[in-house]
Design a protein around this motif. Structure first.
Motif, PDB file in Angstrom:
ATOM      1  N   THR A 125       0.728  -1.026  -0.090  1.00 34.85           N
ATOM      2  CA  THR A 125      -0.327  -0.014  -0.179  1.00 34.85           C
ATOM      3  C   THR A 125       0.780   0.852   0.198  1.00 34.85           C
ATOM      4  O   THR A 125       1.684   1.595   0.974  1.00 34.85           O
ATOM      5  N   PRO A 126       0.095   2.299  -1.131  1.00 38.52           N
ATOM      6  CA  PRO A 126       1.167   3.844  -0.731  1.00 38.52           C
ATOM      7  C   PRO A 126       1.153   3.433   0.963  1.00 38.52           C
ATOM      8  O   PRO A 126       2.698   4.762   1.225  1.00 38.52           O
ATOM      9  N   GLN A 127       0.445   3.613   1.716  1.00 38.60           N
ATOM     10  CA  GLN A 127       0.544   4.541   2.775  1.00 38.60           C
ATOM     11  C   GLN A 127       2.033   3.351   3.911  1.00 38.60           C
ATOM     12  O   GLN A 127       2.758   4.117   4.321  1.00 38.60           O
ATOM     13  N   ARG A 128       2.342   2.444   3.874  1.00 38.34           N
ATOM     14  CA  ARG A 128       3.065   1.553   4.511  1.00 38.34           C
ATOM     15  C   ARG A 128       4.616   1.905   3.281  1.00 38.34           C
ATOM     16  O   ARG A 128       5.320   1.922   3.776  1.00 38.34           O
ATOM     17  N   ALA A 129       4.417   2.028   2.159  1.00 37.64           N
ATOM     18  CA  ALA A 129       5.569   2.714   1.065  1.00 37.64           C
ATOM     19  C   ALA A 129       5.807   3.053   1.714  1.00 37.64           C
ATOM     20  O   ALA A 129       7.375   3.961   1.558  1.00 37.64           O
ATOM     21  N   LYS A 130       5.591   4.672   2.418  1.00 39.25           N
ATOM     22  CA  LYS A 130       6.046   5.679   3.066  1.00 39.25           C
ATOM     23  C   LYS A 130       7.677   5.261   4.235  1.00 39.25           C
ATOM     24  O   LYS A 130       8.428   5.973   4.272  1.00 39.25           O
ATOM     25  N   ALA A 131       7.250   4.466   4.719  1.00 38.90           N
ATOM     26  CA  ALA A 131       7.872   4.060   6.218  1.00 38.90           C
ATOM     27  C   ALA A 131       8.871   2.586   6.388  1.00 38.90           C
ATOM     28  O   ALA A 131      10.090   2.528   6.288  1.00 38.90           O
ATOM     29  N   VAL A 132       8.259   2.408   4.535  1.00 41.23           N
ATOM     30  CA  VAL A 132       9.635   0.354   4.511  1.00 41.23           C
ATOM     31  C   VAL A 132       9.519   0.585   2.664  1.00 41.23           C
ATOM     32  O   VAL A 132       8.987   0.910   1.977  1.00 41.23           O
ATOM     33  N   ASP A 133      10.897  -0.282   2.274  1.00 41.51           N
ATOM     34  CA  ASP A 133      10.114  -0.457   0.958  1.00 41.51           C
ATOM     35  C   ASP A 133       9.618  -1.852   0.614  1.00 41.51           C
ATOM     36  O   ASP A 133       9.246  -2.974   2.010  1.00 41.51           O
ATOM     37  N   PHE A 134       8.893  -2.310  -0.557  1.00 40.20           N
ATOM     38  CA  PHE A 134       8.409  -2.502  -1.598  1.00 40.20           C
ATOM     39  C   PHE A 134       8.517  -3.845  -2.634  1.00 40.20           C
ATOM     40  O   PHE A 134       9.806  -2.821  -2.983  1.00 40.20           O
ATOM     41  N   LEU A 246       7.153  -8.678  -0.429  1.00 35.49           N
ATOM     42  CA  LEU A 246       7.969  -9.055   0.541  1.00 35.49           C
ATOM     43  C   LEU A 246       8.453  -7.425   0.751  1.00 35.49           C
ATOM     44  O   LEU A 246       8.403  -6.383   0.141  1.00 35.49           O
ATOM     45  N   LEU A 247       8.992  -7.293   1.989  1.00 39.07           N
ATOM     46  CA  LEU A 247       8.887  -5.536   2.730  1.00 39.07           C
ATOM     47  C   LEU A 247      10.377  -6.433   3.641  1.00 39.07           C
ATOM     48  O   LEU A 247      10.885  -6.828   3.939  1.00 39.07           O
ATOM     49  N   LEU A 248      10.752  -4.562   3.057  1.00 40.38           N
ATOM     50  CA  LEU A 248      12.505  -4.636   3.085  1.00 40.38           C
ATOM     51  C   LEU A 248      12.823  -3.280   4.036  1.00 40.38           C
ATOM     52  O   LEU A 248      11.530  -2.700   4.062  1.00 40.38           O
ATOM     53  N   PRO A 249      13.534  -3.231   4.578  1.00 40.52           N
ATOM     54  CA  PRO A 249      13.741  -1.987   5.478  1.00 40.52           C
ATOM     55  C   PRO A 249      13.667  -0.481   4.582  1.00 40.52           C
ATOM     56  O   PRO A 249      14.181  -0.729   3.159  1.00 40.52           O
ATOM     57  N   LYS A 250      13.402   0.256   4.724  1.00 41.98           N
ATOM     58  CA  LYS A 250      13.346   1.382   3.875  1.00 41.98           C
ATOM     59  C   LYS A 250      14.870   2.081   3.028  1.00 41.98           C
ATOM     60  O   LYS A 250      15.853   2.380   3.474  1.00 41.98           O
ATOM     61  N   ASN A 251      14.671   2.157   1.860  1.00 41.72           N
ATOM     62  CA  ASN A 251      15.530   2.141   1.183  1.00 41.72           C
ATOM     63  C   ASN A 251      16.961   1.390   0.886  1.00 41.72           C
ATOM     64  O   ASN A 251      18.222   1.636   1.367  1.00 41.72           O
ATOM     65  N   SER A 252      16.756   0.075   1.402  1.00 42.06           N
ATOM     66  CA  SER A 252      17.177  -1.020   1.240  1.00 42.06           C
ATOM     67  C   SER A 252      18.392  -1.064   0.212  1.00 42.06           C
ATOM     68  O   SER A 252      17.791  -1.194  -1.208  1.00 42.06           O
TER      69      SER A 252
END
Length: 290
Positions: A125-134, A246-252
């Motif tokens: 989701t765009p909201q979640r993607a503000k804090a993490v990478d997908f 898959l969820l990764l740390p932001k800007n991984s």
């Protein structure tokens, strides 16, 4: 060095070179070139949480058909199999994959992470993607409705039949918003911390139905409830099914590597094969419309 100390010979050579070049176009400097790093997708990448190991997170308990026997490390279940397939494409052996527990609602919270990627039916989701990478999507899932055999809703053929139902969803999942937008019930959905809490509430008559992703509904109906009834499935966001990433740390720095691995798994048919192997029953559930 000052100009007065340049020898006449060097000056003459420079003058000749400039004359030869004339007005020919010159290479343009790239101010970002010095800051860019080459993509490193090896098992020794500095982008990894721990060099030489791939740290993969998921929640506990880990339910079927995503995992098997609550043991993500056994390679059984769709998401466990996908995680090891991604690891293989990245060059990791099985014994180099380390599993850690990460509660679902914590996974996409801002801040540092103790894993390289989390695989836990996490909708992009765009909201979640503000804090993490997908990553790119590895599975597209519809929502589904589960009730009890013999209930007033067991034979429902439309979403409208659930307008006045007491519906249960798990906290921090997209199912909550899917219920609000697609069913628009007269009562706010009941929110539970875990799927087990939802099942208990359904058994005890506190709610009339559970809404969650379709494969999880299959598991609950087959393993957690003796009298579970799958009513049907429906798309979210105007009929568009939700996608798991898959969820990764932001800007991984490892996000492009994971995407490359998923692309390879799609291209060689591995992802389709794993989907058929672990999630094939999903295709036989009727689709519910408003």
């Amino acid at each position: 060095m000052s100009r007065t100390r340049i020898s006449l010979a060097i000056s003459a050579a420079l003058a000749f070179a400039l004359a030869a070049v004339g007005c020919a176009p010159q290479p343009q400097s790239d101010p970002a070139a010095g800051s860019r790093k080459a993509l490193d997708c090896t098992s020794e990448s500095s982008s990894l949480h721990q060099r030489g190991r791939l740290t993969v997170a998921t929640d506990s308990p880990a339910y079927e058909p995503w995992f098997s026997d609550n043991k993500p490390s056994n390679g059984k279940g769709f998401e466990s199999a996908v995680a090891y397939a991604v690891a293989g494409k990245l060059g990791f052996e099985r014994d180099q994959v380390e599993w850690v527990i990460e509660p679902f609602a914590h996974s996409y919270a801002p801040g540092a992470k103790s894993f390289d990627f989390d695989i836990n039916q996490i909708s992009i989701t765009p909201q979640r993607a503000k804090a993490v990478d997908f990553s790119t999507s590895y599975y597209t899932a519809n929502q589904a409705i589960l009730t009890l055999d013999g209930s007033a809703f067991a034979k429902a053929t439309s979403l409208g039949a659930f307008k006045d139902a007491r519906i249960g969803v798990q906290v921090a999942t997209t199912s909550y918003q899917a219920v609000l937008e697609q069913i628009a019930p007269t009562r706010r959905p009941h929110v539970f911390s875990t799927t087990k809490d939802e099942v208990t509430a359904l058994r005890n008559g506190q709610i009339d139905a559970i809404v969650t992703d379709l494969p999880t509904v299959f598991y609950l109906a087959g393993a957690e409830l003796d009298n579970g009834e799958i009513v049907g499935q429906f798309g979210y966001a105007g009929g568009t099914p939700e996608e798991f990433g898959l969820l990764l740390p932001k800007n991984s720095g490892y996000t492009p590597c994971v995407n490359r691995a998923l692309a390879a798994l799609k291209a060689d048919g591995t992802l389709a094969r794993l989907t058929r192997q672990w999630l094939s029953a999903s295709a036989n559930v009727p689709e519910l419309k408003r």
